[in-house]
Write a protein that holds these residues in place. Structure first.
Motif, mmCIF file in Angstrom:
data_model
loop_
_atom_site.group_PDB
_atom_site.id
_atom_site.type_symbol
_atom_site.label_atom_id
_atom_site.label_comp_id
_atom_site.label_asym_id
_atom_site.label_seq_id
_atom_site.Cartn_x
_atom_site.Cartn_y
_atom_site.Cartn_z
ATOM 1 N N PHE A 184 0.853 -1.271 0.033
ATOM 2 C CA PHE A 184 0.014 0.054 -0.051
ATOM 3 C C PHE A 184 0.637 1.365 0.057
ATOM 4 C CE2 PHE A 184 -2.932 3.231 1.445
ATOM 5 C CZ PHE A 184 -4.270 2.953 0.513
ATOM 6 N N PRO A 185 1.867 1.327 0.830
ATOM 7 C CA PRO A 185 2.715 2.589 0.866
ATOM 8 C C PRO A 185 3.482 2.856 -0.499
ATOM 9 C CG PRO A 185 3.110 1.242 2.905
ATOM 10 C CD PRO A 185 2.364 0.450 2.086
ATOM 11 N N VAL A 241 -4.074 13.847 -1.223
ATOM 12 C CA VAL A 241 -4.057 12.263 -1.560
ATOM 13 C C VAL A 241 -3.100 11.545 -0.511
ATOM 14 C CG1 VAL A 241 -2.840 10.681 -3.178
ATOM 15 C CG2 VAL A 241 -4.139 12.615 -4.081
ATOM 16 N N THR A 242 -2.032 12.247 -0.016
ATOM 17 C CA THR A 242 -1.190 11.543 0.946
ATOM 18 C C THR A 242 -2.116 11.401 2.317
ATOM 19 O OG1 THR A 242 0.593 12.764 0.100
ATOM 20 C CG2 THR A 242 0.946 11.709 2.521
ATOM 21 N N ILE A 243 -2.915 12.133 2.677
ATOM 22 C CA ILE A 243 -3.534 12.271 4.006
ATOM 23 C C ILE A 243 -4.837 11.094 3.768
ATOM 24 C CG2 ILE A 243 -5.093 13.631 5.418
ATOM 25 C CD1 ILE A 243 -3.420 16.071 5.028
ATOM 26 N N ARG A 246 -3.027 7.867 3.979
ATOM 27 C CA ARG A 246 -2.608 7.432 5.332
ATOM 28 C C ARG A 246 -3.885 6.794 6.118
ATOM 29 N NH1 ARG A 246 1.390 11.164 6.588
ATOM 30 N NH2 ARG A 246 3.148 10.163 5.817
ATOM 31 N N TYR A 247 -4.906 7.700 5.902
ATOM 32 C CA TYR A 247 -6.125 7.237 6.744
ATOM 33 C C TYR A 247 -6.593 5.999 6.210
ATOM 34 C CZ TYR A 247 -11.100 7.120 7.980
ATOM 35 O OH TYR A 247 -12.352 6.906 8.601
ATOM 36 N N LEU A 252 -6.491 -0.450 6.953
ATOM 37 C CA LEU A 252 -6.173 -1.640 6.293
ATOM 38 C C LEU A 252 -5.344 -2.597 7.481
ATOM 39 C CD1 LEU A 252 -5.451 -0.880 2.749
ATOM 40 C CD2 LEU A 252 -7.317 -2.291 3.426
ATOM 41 N N VAL A 253 -4.938 -1.851 8.418
ATOM 42 C CA VAL A 253 -4.128 -2.593 9.403
ATOM 43 C C VAL A 253 -4.749 -3.850 9.935
ATOM 44 C CG1 VAL A 253 -3.015 -2.365 11.665
ATOM 45 C CG2 VAL A 253 -2.714 -0.762 9.806
#
Ligand SMILES: Nc1ncnc2c1ncn2[C@@H]1O[C@H](COP(=O)(O)OP(=O)(O)OP(=O)(O)O)[C@@H](O)[C@H]1O
Ligand SMILES: [Mg+2]
Lengths: 262, 245
Positions: A184-185, A241-243, A246-247, A252-253
């Motif tokens: 994902f990252p 997009v980055t924020i 992150r959310y 997904l954790v």
């Protein structure tokens, strides 16, 4: 804007040939000579095209990239070779060259009527950029997807097979849900790259954000304001997009797996 | 009647490395067979050939009368009837415990969500983990995870079970909780092929012991014969080393 900085920039601009540069931050609210609205509204329409183009290209990149990435992890030889060849081709030719090939060369290679039809498509440049950028980015997505699948313990595939899942089911229910979480990252940064790379589309006439900033500069001669605006908008878009990612990533954790506390 | 037959099986990982050499044995219905041998002797490979997780180049293997080595299309269905338990559990980390137990039931056996769940809960009760149904594998201890893995195999109503060193990745204090479940299974008459170095388990429930070395089945004997007087020198050496622990 701070006065010393202004002075510095004015001098720099003067050195670049812009003698007596007139600052005008109110320019955004003035009408364009084309009478299509204010400069601000043309920049916004450019932003709209940039976002649209990024989303369409990303969809192509994600779907095809996932497919290529998956076939590179199959047990048989030929799909792997095919996938590798695909990646080498699209990753190693510069994006700009690929775009020119799709725009100038491919229509000539098509049967005459089809080529003519393509050339006068109303949004032809947009579609071309969408496909060109999408395929270019798909090679990068594919690399990530393969890496994600290969990073999983070998036993996961075996366990799926052992309970009787078919290969397709093993990917669908086990390998892919895990792999996409793992990558994902890096996928987020590939999406950000896609947004940045949309600027190349101006070379084939897509009126996206950078193209709009350039035309603003040409009509109004307010180069500094125009590109400051473009810069700020790109940065804001990336930040959003980055924020958002992150959310999504946090959601997904899984406890005891990808960074989740047991 | 044999449940599993392994007939003259040879396997190469590459043209120069033969990992299985003319292996022949069989496991009768209701029989418990322990496979042991030094590291790298091919135990895992042999047990994985039984449900065709590893293909073989020569020989035939049958399960319940069906040839695993020539079958293609129906392999997934057959595999679903052969339970397998791995050294490192291999639970699916993104699925809750109960979902781990339902996946095969719904996707392979075509059971409804409800009946799969009911069966899963029954099996969790059996291995004493009902309270953990909604947790994720990463939240359980190794021993608990391995018991879940056994339950995941059992919900498929297997006709036989394969275990590949099910306790060797566990902390010593967790070994027994897993062995207890396996002993109970054996007593119920489950056909089992178990790769393990737990000789206590072998002595308690095994009918036969197979000793492998360098890809060969060196010894295939009734339990009492094996522990009483192993014929081969290699097995004797192996036994004295492992029982000294
Ligand atoms: N995919 C593979 N490719 C090549 N060689 C392999 C592969 N898998 C296993 N081997 C080799 O085959 C031999 C037998 O492996 P196997 O895992 O069956 O042994 P084992 O008896 O289960 O050992 P252990 O007690 O360590 O689990 C080993 O020498 C191993 O290195
Ligand atoms: Mg092994």
């Amino acid at each position: 804007m701070a006065q010393p900085l202004h002075g510095l920039l004015t001098r720099a601009l003067a050195a670049g040939g812009y003698v007596n540069y007139n600052w005008n931050w109110g320019i955004f609210w003035e009408q364009t000579p084309e009478a299509t609205g204010t400069y601000f509204s043309t920049l916004m329409s450019g932003l709209g095209v940039t976002i649209m183009l990024a989303l369409c290209a990303w969809t192509i990149a994600f779907v095809i990239g996932s497919f290529i990435g998956i076939i590179r992890t199959l047990p048989s030889k030929w799909p792997v070779r095919l996938g590798n060849a695909y990646i080498e081709m699209f990753r190693n030719i510069p994006l700009l060259v690929q775009l020119f090939i799709w725009f100038f060369v491919v229509p000539e290679l098509l049967p005459q009527e089809l080529g003519a039809w393509v050339k006068q498509l109303r949004n032809g440049p947009f579609y071309t950029a969408m496909i060109g950028l999408g395929l270019y980015m798909s090679s990068r997505v594919a690399t990530q997807v393969s890496a994600g699948i290969n990073s999983l313990p070998k036993g996961q595939r075996m366990a799926g097979t052992a309970i009787g899942l078919t290969t397709v089911q093993t990917y669908r229910y086990i390998l892919l849900p895990l792999a996409y979480r793992v990558i994902f990252p890096p996928l987020t940064s590939e999406f950000l790259n896609t947004i940045k790379n949309t600027a190349v589309a101006l070379t084939i006439g897509v009126l996206e954000l950078t193209a709009r900033a350039r035309s603003m500069q040409e009509f109004s001669f307010q180069v500094f304001e125009a590109f400051t605006a473009a810069t700020v908008i790109y940065l804001a878009l990336s930040a959003v997009v980055t924020i958002g990612m992150r959310y999504a990533e946090q959601r997904l954790v899984i406890p005891g797996f990808n960074g989740g506390k047991a | 009647m044999p449940m599993i037959t392994i007939d003259n099986v040879s396997k190469w990982y590459n043209p120069t490395f033969q990992v299985l050499k003319n292996c022949t044995t069989s496991v009768d219905k209701g029989e418990v067979v322990v496979v042991c041998g030094p590291s790298g002797s091919g135990k895992s490979t042999l047990i994985k050939t039984v449900n065709a997780l590893e293909p073989v180049q020569e020989g035939t293997i049958t399960v319940d009368g069906l040839s695993v080595t020539t079958m293609k299309k129906d392999l997934p269905k057959l595999r679903s009837r052969v339970g397998m338990v791995f050294q490192h559990f291999e639970l699916f980390p993104h699925l809750r415990i109960v979902e781990n137990l339902c996946l095969g039931q719904t996707k392979v056996l075509g059971r409804s969500e409800d009946s799969a769940r009911a069966k899963a809960m029954k099996m969790l009760e059996r291995v004493g983990l009902t309270a953990h149904a909604e947790k994720y594998p990463g939240q359980l201890s190794g021993g608990q995870q391995q018991r879940v893995a056994i339950a995941r195999a059992l919900v498929m109503d297997p006709i036989c079970m394969l275990f590949d060193e099910p306790t060797s990745a566990l902390d010593p204090e967790m070994i027994n909780e897993v062995l207890d479940v396996m002993v109970e299974l054996a007593k119920e008459g489950m056909t089992m092929m178990v790769v393990t170095h737990e000789m206590g388990f072998a002595k308690k429930v095994a009918n036969r012991v197979i000793f492998m070395d360098a890809g060969e089945i060196v010894e295939d004997a009734q339990k009492d014969d094996f522990f009483g007087s192993p014929r081969s020198e290699r097995a004797q050496q192996f036994l004295s080393k492992i029982l000294a622990h």
